[in-house]
Design an enzyme around this catalytic site. Structure first.
Site, PDB file in Angstrom:
ATOM      1  N   ASP A 128      27.361  -9.802 -12.662  1.00 30.78           N
ATOM      2  CA  ASP A 128      26.791  -9.646 -11.312  1.00 30.78           C
ATOM      3  C   ASP A 128      27.453 -10.555 -10.275  1.00 30.78           C
ATOM      4  OD1 ASP A 128      24.746  -8.587  -9.378  1.00 30.78           O
ATOM      5  OD2 ASP A 128      24.147  -7.668 -11.291  1.00 30.78           O
ATOM      6  N   HIS A 129      26.914 -10.506  -9.055  1.00 34.81           N
ATOM      7  CA  HIS A 129      27.544 -11.161  -7.908  1.00 34.81           C
ATOM      8  C   HIS A 129      27.853 -12.639  -8.169  1.00 34.81           C
ATOM      9  CE1 HIS A 129      23.762 -13.207  -6.810  1.00 34.81           C
ATOM     10  NE2 HIS A 129      23.207 -12.123  -7.336  1.00 34.81           N
ATOM     11  N   GLU A 130      29.027 -13.022  -7.769  1.00 34.87           N
ATOM     12  CA  GLU A 130      29.491 -14.421  -7.776  1.00 34.87           C
ATOM     13  C   GLU A 130      29.561 -15.069  -9.161  1.00 34.87           C
ATOM     14  OE1 GLU A 130      27.421 -16.231  -3.990  1.00 34.87           O
ATOM     15  OE2 GLU A 130      26.387 -14.453  -4.778  1.00 34.87           O
ATOM     16  N   CYS A 131      29.548 -14.264 -10.209  1.00 29.41           N
ATOM     17  CA  CYS A 131      29.763 -14.858 -11.537  1.00 29.41           C
ATOM     18  C   CYS A 131      31.189 -15.383 -11.625  1.00 29.41           C
ATOM     19  CB  CYS A 131      29.583 -13.795 -12.631  1.00 29.41           C
ATOM     20  SG  CYS A 131      27.870 -13.460 -13.041  1.00 29.41           S
ATOM     21  N   ASN A 148      25.742 -15.351 -10.224  1.00 36.15           N
ATOM     22  CA  ASN A 148      26.118 -16.776 -10.257  1.00 36.15           C
ATOM     23  C   ASN A 148      26.161 -17.405 -11.639  1.00 36.15           C
ATOM     24  OD1 ASN A 148      26.520 -17.839  -7.471  1.00 36.15           O
ATOM     25  ND2 ASN A 148      24.517 -16.883  -7.191  1.00 36.15           N
TER      26      ASN A 148
END
Ligand SMILES: CC(C)(COP(=O)(O)OP(=O)(O)OC[C@H]1O[C@@H](n2cnc3c(N)ncnc32)[C@H](O)[C@@H]1OP(=O)(O)O)[C@@H](O)C(=O)NCCC(=O)NCCS
Length: 202
Positions: A128-131, A148
């Site tokens: 997911d986002h910003e991993c 994250n």
């Protein structure tokens, strides 16, 4: 594009399928198992040891699932490594993926995710986002990372595992299949279960 594969096992079969789905050509396989030389894997010739990669001018993909082996080979042989994204994967254009990484069918990579070199995001896994996935990491089939999440070098998130947003997986650690991780997993350990605990403590 003609592509040379390093390694001729089951993981290589999926990569051959992906190369063909992309309209490229899996030109040949290099594998150190001498008994496979002169044979074929899914119609692709297995033509000799991995060290002969130094003679190839084609782009290369390391088609080996073992994270330590991918690290070793990529350090031994500095060549042009391709990044392969299956046409049936979704990769947000704001994410970054470095050379040699492979994203399999059904995988989803969300905005501003950052993936290093020789990462595997396997069938139907999601990031997911910003991993942030460091070099040589692997997200196994059907595993899910919330936003994250940081996965440090060489770590493996096993099949069907889930990782809570903001969690940290230490370098060269393994998250067992089906685990649920929340928080910080130290370096070099194996955790299993729901919630995930170090294996020696179960
Ligand atoms: C966690 C893991 C790495 C452990 O492997 P291993 O060291 O060979 O461990 P074993 O199979 O010998 O099992 C040791 C113990 O842990 C348990 N165990 C193993 N994996 C487990 C898991 N995912 N969840 C819960 N318990 C697990 C076993 O039942 C066994 O318990 P016991 O000692 O009470 O009998 C492995 O089972 C796993 O989950 N790997 C993920 C594989 C994967 O995602 N592959 C994708 C390839 S594309």
């Amino acid at each position: 594009l003609k592509i040379t594969l390093l390694g001729g096992g089951g993981h290589a079969k999926v990569i051959i399928g992906m190369i063909r789905a992309l309209g490229h050509e899996p030109a040949r396989i290099l594998d150190d198992n001498q008994s496979n030389w002169e044979k074929e894997l899914m119609g692709v010739p297995i033509s000799g040891p991995i060290e002969s990669v130094t003679c190839t001018k084609e782009p290369v993909v390391i088609a080996i699932g073992n994270n330590r082996v991918r690290k070793k080979l990529s350090e031994l042989y500095e060549t042009e490594y391709v990044t392969l994204i299956h046409p049936a994967a979704f990769v947000d254009p704001s994410s970054k993926i470095e050379a040699g990484s492979v994203i399999f069918a059904g995988a989803v990579i969300q905005p501003e995710a950052v993936l290093g070199k020789h990462v595997i995001v396997n069938t139907c896994a999601s990031v997911d986002h910003e991993c942030e996935l460091s070099d040589y990491t692997q997200i196994a089939p059907g595993a899910h990372l919330g936003g994250n999440v940081q996965v440090f070098e060489g770590a493996m998130v096993g099949i069907g595992a889930s990782v809570h947003q903001g969690s940290i997986i230490g370098a060269w650690s393994t998250v067992g299949g089906g685990a649920f991780v929340k928080g910080i997993i130290e370096e070099g350990i194996t955790v299993v279960g729901v919630p995930a605990k170090t294996r020696s403590s179960i």
